[in-house]
Design an enzyme around this catalytic site. Sequence first.
Site, PDB file in Angstrom:
ATOM      1  N   LYS A  30      -1.207   7.454 -23.371  1.00 39.29           N
ATOM      2  CA  LYS A  30      -0.748   7.730 -24.737  1.00 39.29           C
ATOM      3  C   LYS A  30       0.743   7.360 -24.805  1.00 39.29           C
ATOM      4  CE  LYS A  30      -4.564  10.388 -24.332  1.00 39.29           C
ATOM      5  NZ  LYS A  30      -5.360  10.413 -23.104  1.00 39.29           N
ATOM      6  N   ALA A  80       0.470  14.609 -22.589  1.00 34.57           N
ATOM      7  CA  ALA A  80       0.059  13.264 -23.015  1.00 34.57           C
ATOM      8  C   ALA A  80       0.937  12.682 -24.131  1.00 34.57           C
ATOM      9  CB  ALA A  80      -1.401  13.288 -23.459  1.00 34.57           C
ATOM     10  N   HIS A  93     -20.255  14.605 -25.611  1.00 35.53           N
ATOM     11  CA  HIS A  93     -20.000  13.681 -26.718  1.00 35.53           C
ATOM     12  C   HIS A  93     -19.826  12.238 -26.259  1.00 35.53           C
ATOM     13  CE1 HIS A  93     -16.184  15.071 -25.252  1.00 35.53           C
ATOM     14  NE2 HIS A  93     -15.531  14.121 -25.892  1.00 35.53           N
ATOM     15  N   PHE A 151      -7.683  20.188 -24.338  1.00 27.49           N
ATOM     16  CA  PHE A 151      -8.371  18.925 -24.589  1.00 27.49           C
ATOM     17  C   PHE A 151      -9.652  18.959 -23.748  1.00 27.49           C
ATOM     18  CE2 PHE A 151      -9.311  14.472 -23.558  1.00 27.49           C
ATOM     19  CZ  PHE A 151      -9.616  14.066 -24.844  1.00 27.49           C
ATOM     20  N   ASP A 152     -10.648  18.173 -24.129  1.00 27.70           N
ATOM     21  CA  ASP A 152     -11.970  18.350 -23.499  1.00 27.70           C
ATOM     22  C   ASP A 152     -12.006  18.093 -21.996  1.00 27.70           C
ATOM     23  OD1 ASP A 152     -11.628  15.693 -24.049  1.00 27.70           O
ATOM     24  OD2 ASP A 152     -13.617  15.358 -24.894  1.00 27.70           O
ATOM     25  N   TYR A 160       0.837  -1.206   0.000  1.00 29.14           N
ATOM     26  CA  TYR A 160       0.000   0.000   0.000  1.00 29.14           C
ATOM     27  C   TYR A 160       0.873   1.257   0.000  1.00 29.14           C
ATOM     28  CZ  TYR A 160      -3.756   3.220   1.196  1.00 29.14           C
ATOM     29  OH  TYR A 160      -4.654   4.254   1.165  1.00 29.14           O
ATOM     30  N   ASP A 195       0.482  20.065 -20.654  1.00 29.64           N
ATOM     31  CA  ASP A 195      -0.410  18.907 -20.763  1.00 29.64           C
ATOM     32  C   ASP A 195       0.329  17.945 -21.688  1.00 29.64           C
ATOM     33  OD1 ASP A 195      -2.306  17.017 -21.294  1.00 29.64           O
ATOM     34  OD2 ASP A 195      -3.886  18.416 -21.852  1.00 29.64           O
TER      35      ASP A 195
HETATM   36  N1  F0G Z   1      -4.846  15.770 -22.223  1.00 23.59           N
HETATM   37  C1  F0G Z   1      -4.836  15.420 -23.513  1.00 23.59           C
HETATM   38  C2  F0G Z   1      -4.072  16.239 -24.509  1.00 23.59           C
HETATM   39  C3  F0G Z   1      -5.546  14.293 -23.928  1.00 23.59           C
HETATM   40  O1  F0G Z   1      -5.543  13.948 -25.216  1.00 23.59           O
HETATM   41  C4  F0G Z   1      -6.245  13.521 -22.966  1.00 23.59           C
HETATM   42  C5  F0G Z   1      -6.983  12.343 -23.344  1.00 23.59           C
HETATM   43  C6  F0G Z   1      -6.201  13.934 -21.628  1.00 23.59           C
HETATM   44  C7  F0G Z   1      -5.497  15.064 -21.298  1.00 23.59           C
HETATM   45  C8  F0G Z   1      -6.934  13.182 -20.557  1.00 23.59           C
HETATM   46  O2  F0G Z   1      -6.312  12.002 -20.274  1.00 23.59           O
HETATM   47  O3  F0G Z   1      -7.918  10.184 -20.921  1.00 23.59           O
HETATM   48  O4  F0G Z   1      -5.986   9.731 -19.428  1.00 23.59           O
HETATM   49  O5  F0G Z   1      -7.901  11.034 -18.609  1.00 23.59           O
HETATM   50  N2  F0G Z   1      -7.261  12.064 -24.514  1.00 23.59           N
HETATM   51  C9  F0G Z   1      -7.931  10.874 -24.992  1.00 23.59           C
HETATM   52  C10 F0G Z   1      -8.181  11.042 -26.453  1.00 23.59           C
HETATM   53  C11 F0G Z   1      -9.119  10.433 -24.219  1.00 23.59           C
HETATM   54  O6  F0G Z   1      -8.913  10.195 -27.003  1.00 23.59           O
HETATM   55  O7  F0G Z   1      -7.655  11.958 -27.074  1.00 23.59           O
HETATM   56  P1  F0G Z   1      -7.079  10.662 -19.784  1.00 23.59           P
END
Ligand code: F0G
Length: 462
Positions: free
Chosen positions: A259, A218, A453, A125-126, A73, A216
């Site tokens: 990613k 990813a 979406h 990103f969304d 843990y 950010d």
């Molecule tokens: N930032 C970026 C640039 C992303 O593309 C994503 C996720 C996230 C943050 C959030 O990360 O999914 O691990 O919580 N993108 C995916 C996509 C879902 O399909 O582009 P997460």
Amino acid sequence: MTAKYIPEPFRIKSVEPIKILTPAEREQKLRTACYNMFHLAGEDCYIDLLTDSGTGAMSVHQWASIMEGDEAYAGAKSYFKLMESAKDVFGYDFIQPVHQGRAAEKVLMPLLLSEGKFAISNLFFDTTRAHVILSGGRPLDCVGELAKKPKQRAPFKGNMDIAKMEETIRQYGLQNIGVVVLTVTNNAAGGQPVSMQNVRDVAAVCRRYGIPLCIDAARFAENAYFIKRDEPGYSDKSIKEITREMFGLADMFTLSAKKDGIVNIGGLVGVKDKNSSIIAGIKVNVINNEGFITYGGLAGRDLEALAVGLQEVCDEHYLRYRVGQIEYVGARLDEAGIAYQSPVGGHGVFIDAAEMFPHIAYTEFPAHTLAVELYRRGGIRCCDIGSFMLGNDPDTGEQLKAEFEFTRLAIPRRVYTQAHLDYVVDTIIKIKEDAKNIRRGYRIIWEPDLMRHFQAHLEPII
Ligand code: F0G
């Protein structure tokens, strides 16, 4: 450019059978899914390009490391392995595991934003956009104009527009800007990279005004690869050297490891300065929301796989093949005269659906229309990165018009072969030939307040 495929720097050791449904079965699946690609079952998709997130194939080394997972843990061996690997790649003193990217955002954003504050990005990103709003803030996008011209080929179309960023700071008031978020690569703009010069310029503005800069991150390795390949002065630097330079210019990062971590689950928050006062808040938020700080919502085996994945993604042979695969799709689309965000980005091809369906208004979601058509005709799943994804203005409730109407073909890492990609392109070409007969788009018949979406129900407009 003629289509040329760079061979895979790996061989296939384990396979997962896939099946293709009949056209009638697919039509039925679309109806039951309320025409939302996220409501389709994965096994009903022949080629699944919905996302490159968590869908990559792990290597033998990653699978082997999973058996080494220490599930203590607190203070598990696997945690220390991940710390060593992540510090090596990013050069930061403080690294916190979390279960995925949006968890990192949930942990960090409320520490930077509150009611009346703003966050500036080269395009959110969304989920990042949503966490800005959930923290009480409002997101402001300052991507460069080039990103808005899909046909105009240029390197680093993901860049922040520095003049616009400064203008936005003045307009909204320096005291009201909580954070600047630089998304690398710029997913919503088509996986377009950000140049080192742009990171430097954004960082200089942030330093001048005393605004924290958060990456950010990813798709950090794909971004570093583009810098190495296309930015003068970087061809002799390694991917890690470039990554460390990039992150050295920022103050903190959030990372979805699903990613470029090449894992099925995982994320990180990083802070450069180990004495930063924000770290105490991060730890409290992680303990409350994710789990104890040495596992952050992940199993020990997940920490192991990520420690290995972070190293593997920095391999240039892998990155050359990875970006080469996307470029191959782009070159075949060029041959067919199909418009997309060009040049291709690092993780997928973003088809310009507004160009394919000029007769379908943004209120009827042309990019979503193309996504439905790809499933209907080919069993291919992908998604809208356009007005359907953008949603409604949080204050007025009115449908926002996106800068682009992209249908995103996100390519999972190390999963599909050249023949799969040829099948995808052949299906797009057939749709393009029939585009005039696809006369109308879709209307939403139910939607939640945020990130609709993923959940909304739609119906075709007849
Ligand atoms: N930032 C970026 C640039 C992303 O593309 C994503 C996720 C996230 C943050 C959030 O990360 O999914 O691990 O919580 N993108 C995916 C996509 C879902 O399909 O582009 P997460």
